[in-house]
Write an enzyme that holds these catalytic residues in place. Sequence first.
Site, PDB file in Angstrom:
ATOM      1  N   CYS A  64       0.845  -1.202   0.000  1.00 16.58           N
ATOM      2  CA  CYS A  64       0.000   0.000   0.000  1.00 16.58           C
ATOM      3  C   CYS A  64       0.875   1.245   0.000  1.00 16.58           C
ATOM      4  CB  CYS A  64      -0.899   0.041   1.228  1.00 16.58           C
ATOM      5  SG  CYS A  64      -1.786  -1.472   1.618  1.00 16.58           S
ATOM      6  N   CYS A  67       2.310   3.079  -3.119  1.00 22.59           N
ATOM      7  CA  CYS A  67       1.520   4.081  -3.852  1.00 22.59           C
ATOM      8  C   CYS A  67       1.069   5.219  -2.947  1.00 22.59           C
ATOM      9  CB  CYS A  67       0.290   3.435  -4.485  1.00 22.59           C
ATOM     10  SG  CYS A  67       0.691   2.228  -5.760  1.00 22.59           S
ATOM     11  N   HIS A  68       0.961   4.931  -1.647  1.00 23.71           N
ATOM     12  CA  HIS A  68       0.488   5.952  -0.696  1.00 23.71           C
ATOM     13  C   HIS A  68       1.636   6.313   0.234  1.00 23.71           C
ATOM     14  CE1 HIS A  68      -3.712   5.393  -1.908  1.00 23.71           C
ATOM     15  NE2 HIS A  68      -3.517   4.095  -1.833  1.00 23.71           N
ATOM     16  N   CYS A 100      -8.684  -1.144  -3.636  1.00 20.93           N
ATOM     17  CA  CYS A 100      -7.246  -1.056  -3.896  1.00 20.93           C
ATOM     18  C   CYS A 100      -6.594  -2.426  -3.808  1.00 20.93           C
ATOM     19  CB  CYS A 100      -6.575  -0.104  -2.909  1.00 20.93           C
ATOM     20  SG  CYS A 100      -6.503   1.598  -3.514  1.00 20.93           S
ATOM     21  N   CYS A 163     -34.617   2.598  14.589  1.00 18.89           N
ATOM     22  CA  CYS A 163     -33.343   3.018  15.182  1.00 18.89           C
ATOM     23  C   CYS A 163     -33.581   4.277  16.020  1.00 18.89           C
ATOM     24  CB  CYS A 163     -32.324   3.364  14.101  1.00 18.89           C
ATOM     25  SG  CYS A 163     -32.171   2.180  12.753  1.00 18.89           S
ATOM     26  N   HIS A 167     -32.183   5.628  19.549  1.00 23.81           N
ATOM     27  CA  HIS A 167     -31.034   6.539  19.492  1.00 23.81           C
ATOM     28  C   HIS A 167     -31.399   8.024  19.447  1.00 23.81           C
ATOM     29  CE1 HIS A 167     -28.107   3.407  19.644  1.00 23.81           C
ATOM     30  NE2 HIS A 167     -28.715   2.748  18.683  1.00 23.81           N
ATOM     31  N   CYS A 208     -27.564  -4.388  16.517  1.00 20.69           N
ATOM     32  CA  CYS A 208     -28.769  -3.599  16.798  1.00 20.69           C
ATOM     33  C   CYS A 208     -29.975  -4.190  16.076  1.00 20.69           C
ATOM     34  CB  CYS A 208     -28.569  -2.132  16.423  1.00 20.69           C
ATOM     35  SG  CYS A 208     -27.609  -1.221  17.663  1.00 20.69           S
TER      36      CYS A 208
HETATM   37  C1  HEC Z   1     -33.797  -1.260  21.409  1.00 24.57           C
HETATM   38  C2  HEC Z   1     -32.955  -0.110  21.266  1.00 24.57           C
HETATM   39  C3  HEC Z   1     -32.080  -0.003  20.031  1.00 24.57           C
HETATM   40  C4  HEC Z   1     -32.480   0.028  18.727  1.00 24.57           C
HETATM   41  C5  HEC Z   1     -33.892  -0.062  18.167  1.00 24.57           C
HETATM   42  C6  HEC Z   1     -31.278   0.236  17.951  1.00 24.57           C
HETATM   43  N1  HEC Z   1     -30.194   0.307  18.760  1.00 24.57           N
HETATM   44 FE1  HEC Z   1     -28.323   0.859  18.207  1.00 24.57          FE
HETATM   45  N2  HEC Z   1     -27.671   0.553  20.110  1.00 24.57           N
HETATM   46  C7  HEC Z   1     -28.467   0.219  21.176  1.00 24.57           C
HETATM   47  C8  HEC Z   1     -27.634   0.033  22.347  1.00 24.57           C
HETATM   48  C9  HEC Z   1     -28.113  -0.349  23.735  1.00 24.57           C
HETATM   49  C10 HEC Z   1     -26.303   0.283  21.924  1.00 24.57           C
HETATM   50  C11 HEC Z   1     -25.030   0.224  22.775  1.00 24.57           C
HETATM   51  C12 HEC Z   1     -24.906   1.502  23.552  1.00 24.57           C
HETATM   52  C13 HEC Z   1     -24.688   2.654  22.629  1.00 24.57           C
HETATM   53  O1  HEC Z   1     -23.553   2.854  22.163  1.00 24.57           O
HETATM   54  O2  HEC Z   1     -25.674   3.356  22.289  1.00 24.57           O
HETATM   55  C14 HEC Z   1     -26.372   0.639  20.528  1.00 24.57           C
HETATM   56  C15 HEC Z   1     -25.272   1.030  19.769  1.00 24.57           C
HETATM   57  C16 HEC Z   1     -25.368   1.550  18.490  1.00 24.57           C
HETATM   58  C17 HEC Z   1     -24.271   2.171  17.796  1.00 24.57           C
HETATM   59  C18 HEC Z   1     -22.834   2.350  18.306  1.00 24.57           C
HETATM   60  C19 HEC Z   1     -22.643   3.708  18.913  1.00 24.57           C
HETATM   61  C20 HEC Z   1     -21.266   3.885  19.506  1.00 24.57           C
HETATM   62  O3  HEC Z   1     -20.910   5.020  19.830  1.00 24.57           O
HETATM   63  O4  HEC Z   1     -20.538   2.896  19.662  1.00 24.57           O
HETATM   64  C21 HEC Z   1     -24.759   2.559  16.583  1.00 24.57           C
HETATM   65  C22 HEC Z   1     -23.976   3.266  15.485  1.00 24.57           C
HETATM   66  C23 HEC Z   1     -26.148   2.167  16.524  1.00 24.57           C
HETATM   67  N3  HEC Z   1     -26.485   1.563  17.706  1.00 24.57           N
HETATM   68  C24 HEC Z   1     -26.977   2.351  15.453  1.00 24.57           C
HETATM   69  C25 HEC Z   1     -28.261   1.806  15.367  1.00 24.57           C
HETATM   70  C26 HEC Z   1     -29.038   1.783  14.149  1.00 24.57           C
HETATM   71  C27 HEC Z   1     -28.605   2.367  12.821  1.00 24.57           C
HETATM   72  C28 HEC Z   1     -30.219   1.178  14.456  1.00 24.57           C
HETATM   73  C29 HEC Z   1     -31.365   0.811  13.520  1.00 24.57           C
HETATM   74  C30 HEC Z   1     -31.045  -0.241  12.561  1.00 24.57           C
HETATM   75  C31 HEC Z   1     -30.194   0.866  15.864  1.00 24.57           C
HETATM   76  N4  HEC Z   1     -28.978   1.229  16.373  1.00 24.57           N
HETATM   77  C32 HEC Z   1     -31.246   0.333  16.577  1.00 24.57           C
HETATM   78  C33 HEC Z   1     -29.840   0.114  21.183  1.00 24.57           C
HETATM   79  C34 HEC Z   1     -30.634   0.149  20.044  1.00 24.57           C
HETATM   80  C1  HEC Z   2      -0.671   0.517  -7.383  1.00 24.79           C
HETATM   81  C2  HEC Z   2      -0.988   1.651  -6.543  1.00 24.79           C
HETATM   82  C3  HEC Z   2      -1.870   1.443  -5.319  1.00 24.79           C
HETATM   83  C4  HEC Z   2      -1.769   0.457  -4.375  1.00 24.79           C
HETATM   84  C5  HEC Z   2      -0.813  -0.713  -4.301  1.00 24.79           C
HETATM   85  C6  HEC Z   2      -2.777   0.793  -3.372  1.00 24.79           C
HETATM   86  N1  HEC Z   2      -3.445   1.910  -3.715  1.00 24.79           N
HETATM   87 FE1  HEC Z   2      -4.884   2.837  -2.641  1.00 24.79          FE
HETATM   88  N2  HEC Z   2      -5.205   4.146  -4.126  1.00 24.79           N
HETATM   89  C7  HEC Z   2      -4.436   4.234  -5.270  1.00 24.79           C
HETATM   90  C8  HEC Z   2      -4.966   5.311  -6.098  1.00 24.79           C
HETATM   91  C9  HEC Z   2      -4.391   5.749  -7.431  1.00 24.79           C
HETATM   92  C10 HEC Z   2      -6.080   5.847  -5.391  1.00 24.79           C
HETATM   93  C11 HEC Z   2      -6.989   6.984  -5.783  1.00 24.79           C
HETATM   94  C12 HEC Z   2      -7.416   6.951  -7.171  1.00 24.79           C
HETATM   95  C13 HEC Z   2      -8.828   6.559  -7.356  1.00 24.79           C
HETATM   96  O1  HEC Z   2      -9.711   7.444  -7.250  1.00 24.79           O
HETATM   97  O2  HEC Z   2      -9.076   5.365  -7.590  1.00 24.79           O
HETATM   98  C14 HEC Z   2      -6.188   5.103  -4.169  1.00 24.79           C
HETATM   99  C15 HEC Z   2      -7.128   5.362  -3.180  1.00 24.79           C
HETATM  100  C16 HEC Z   2      -7.083   4.838  -1.912  1.00 24.79           C
HETATM  101  C17 HEC Z   2      -7.874   5.281  -0.791  1.00 24.79           C
HETATM  102  C18 HEC Z   2      -8.862   6.431  -0.799  1.00 24.79           C
HETATM  103  C19 HEC Z   2      -8.128   7.696  -0.399  1.00 24.79           C
HETATM  104  C20 HEC Z   2      -8.987   8.923  -0.341  1.00 24.79           C
HETATM  105  O3  HEC Z   2      -8.397  10.016  -0.205  1.00 24.79           O
HETATM  106  O4  HEC Z   2     -10.204   8.833  -0.398  1.00 24.79           O
HETATM  107  C21 HEC Z   2      -7.549   4.499   0.269  1.00 24.79           C
HETATM  108  C22 HEC Z   2      -8.118   4.592   1.677  1.00 24.79           C
HETATM  109  C23 HEC Z   2      -6.546   3.552  -0.181  1.00 24.79           C
HETATM  110  N3  HEC Z   2      -6.283   3.793  -1.506  1.00 24.79           N
HETATM  111  C24 HEC Z   2      -5.976   2.574   0.609  1.00 24.79           C
HETATM  112  C25 HEC Z   2      -5.101   1.607   0.123  1.00 24.79           C
HETATM  113  C26 HEC Z   2      -4.676   0.461   0.894  1.00 24.79           C
HETATM  114  C27 HEC Z   2      -5.059   0.160   2.326  1.00 24.79           C
HETATM  115  C28 HEC Z   2      -3.839  -0.261   0.080  1.00 24.79           C
HETATM  116  C29 HEC Z   2      -3.166  -1.576   0.383  1.00 24.79           C
HETATM  117  C30 HEC Z   2      -4.065  -2.695   0.723  1.00 24.79           C
HETATM  118  C31 HEC Z   2      -3.760   0.449  -1.176  1.00 24.79           C
HETATM  119  N4  HEC Z   2      -4.542   1.560  -1.119  1.00 24.79           N
HETATM  120  C32 HEC Z   2      -2.986   0.036  -2.235  1.00 24.79           C
HETATM  121  C33 HEC Z   2      -3.376   3.455  -5.589  1.00 24.79           C
HETATM  122  C34 HEC Z   2      -2.935   2.344  -4.908  1.00 24.79           C
END
Ligand code: HEC
Ligand code: HEC
Length: 247
Positions: A64, A67-68, A100, A163, A167, A208
């Site tokens: 990686c 290129c980066h 990539c 959700c 939340h 969730c």
């Molecule tokens: C019954 C209640 C409930 C529902 C419905 C629910 N969640 Fe959660 N979710 C939780 C609890 C509890 C946690 C763990 C504590 C926290 O980080 O909020 C959590 C954690 C998360 C986190 C991590 C937050 C962090 O900071 O780590 C995300 C993101 C999230 N929920 C998104 C969603 C989404 C998107 C949905 C709908 C698909 C959803 N949740 C539905 C209760 C719920």
């Molecule tokens: C041969 C060259 C090459 C290699 C090897 C490569 N990359 Fe990239 N990568 C690129 C190029 C070129 C872009 C951006 C061009 C595009 O839009 O596709 C890119 C884009 C990205 C981005 C998005 C950056 C942004 O600013 O949004 C990430 C993250 C990334 N590469 C991670 C990786 C990781 C992790 C690896 C190794 C597993 C890797 N690349 C290997 C060439 C490479």
Amino acid sequence: MLRLAVLLLLAAAPASAEIVSGSSFLSPEMRRQQEDETRNPGFFWVEQGQELFSRRPEAGGEACIGCHAAPQRSLRGAAATYPKLVSERLMNLEGRIEQCRVERQKQPAFGYESPELLALTAYIASLSRGLPMDVAIDGPARPFYEAGRAFFERRQGQLNLSCRHCHDGLVGQKLRGDTISRGASTGYPAYRLEWNSVGSLHRRLRACSLGVRATQFEAGGPEYLALELYLAGRARGLPVETPAMRR
Ligand code: HEC
Ligand code: HEC
């Protein structure tokens, strides 16, 4: 379940619009641990990711870093802009790394939730620590954002909860030992004690969905990608905190 039913009676109108990070709901001790690079196990994953970033794949191909060059500078801030549209496809950071991996490194995809992809994602996200979340939600991203919002607001599962019920409506309430937060995405991949590992945001979303007995969508699939964009849009301006620590 009874406890949840009681909680729901408490669910008032959506709370204030201000979104705060999940870290605000941690105990003071856990928050100190999160901030301490020597005590937050997520940083072990970040180091693994950094190491992987510099290593050439065993089967050949460019590292990686080949290129980066100077990723601390060149990739700083990148994570804060994901998910985003890349050639009309909505991609999160994991998807971009896999792209990539396959197209530029010419290697088989790591796979969602694989240790390699988690480590690389945690590493690249950690390069944006402290920078404000900055996703685009207008223009071509708008329909995806709206799809994410619709998902967030739709009642689902046997418990028929959205959700938003938890939340926005039940923030600060206790549920199975957790304090319900605003569901911000700023700390992912995050180290969760219950997982004993770093896990992706989509893994958390699956938990969730399961919690309300609703369909669990595939990690990396279009449903959770749109939801991720909506969550990132809600959290715009909050600092990236990867790797966060969670219970
Ligand atoms: C019954 C209640 C409930 C529902 C419905 C629910 N969640 Fe959660 N979710 C939780 C609890 C509890 C946690 C763990 C504590 C926290 O980080 O909020 C959590 C954690 C998360 C986190 C991590 C937050 C962090 O900071 O780590 C995300 C993101 C999230 N929920 C998104 C969603 C989404 C998107 C949905 C709908 C698909 C959803 N949740 C539905 C209760 C719920
Ligand atoms: C041969 C060259 C090459 C290699 C090897 C490569 N990359 Fe990239 N990568 C690129 C190029 C070129 C872009 C951006 C061009 C595009 O839009 O596709 C890119 C884009 C990205 C981005 C998005 C950056 C942004 O600013 O949004 C990430 C993250 C990334 N590469 C991670 C990786 C990781 C992790 C690896 C190794 C597993 C890797 N690349 C290997 C060439 C490479």
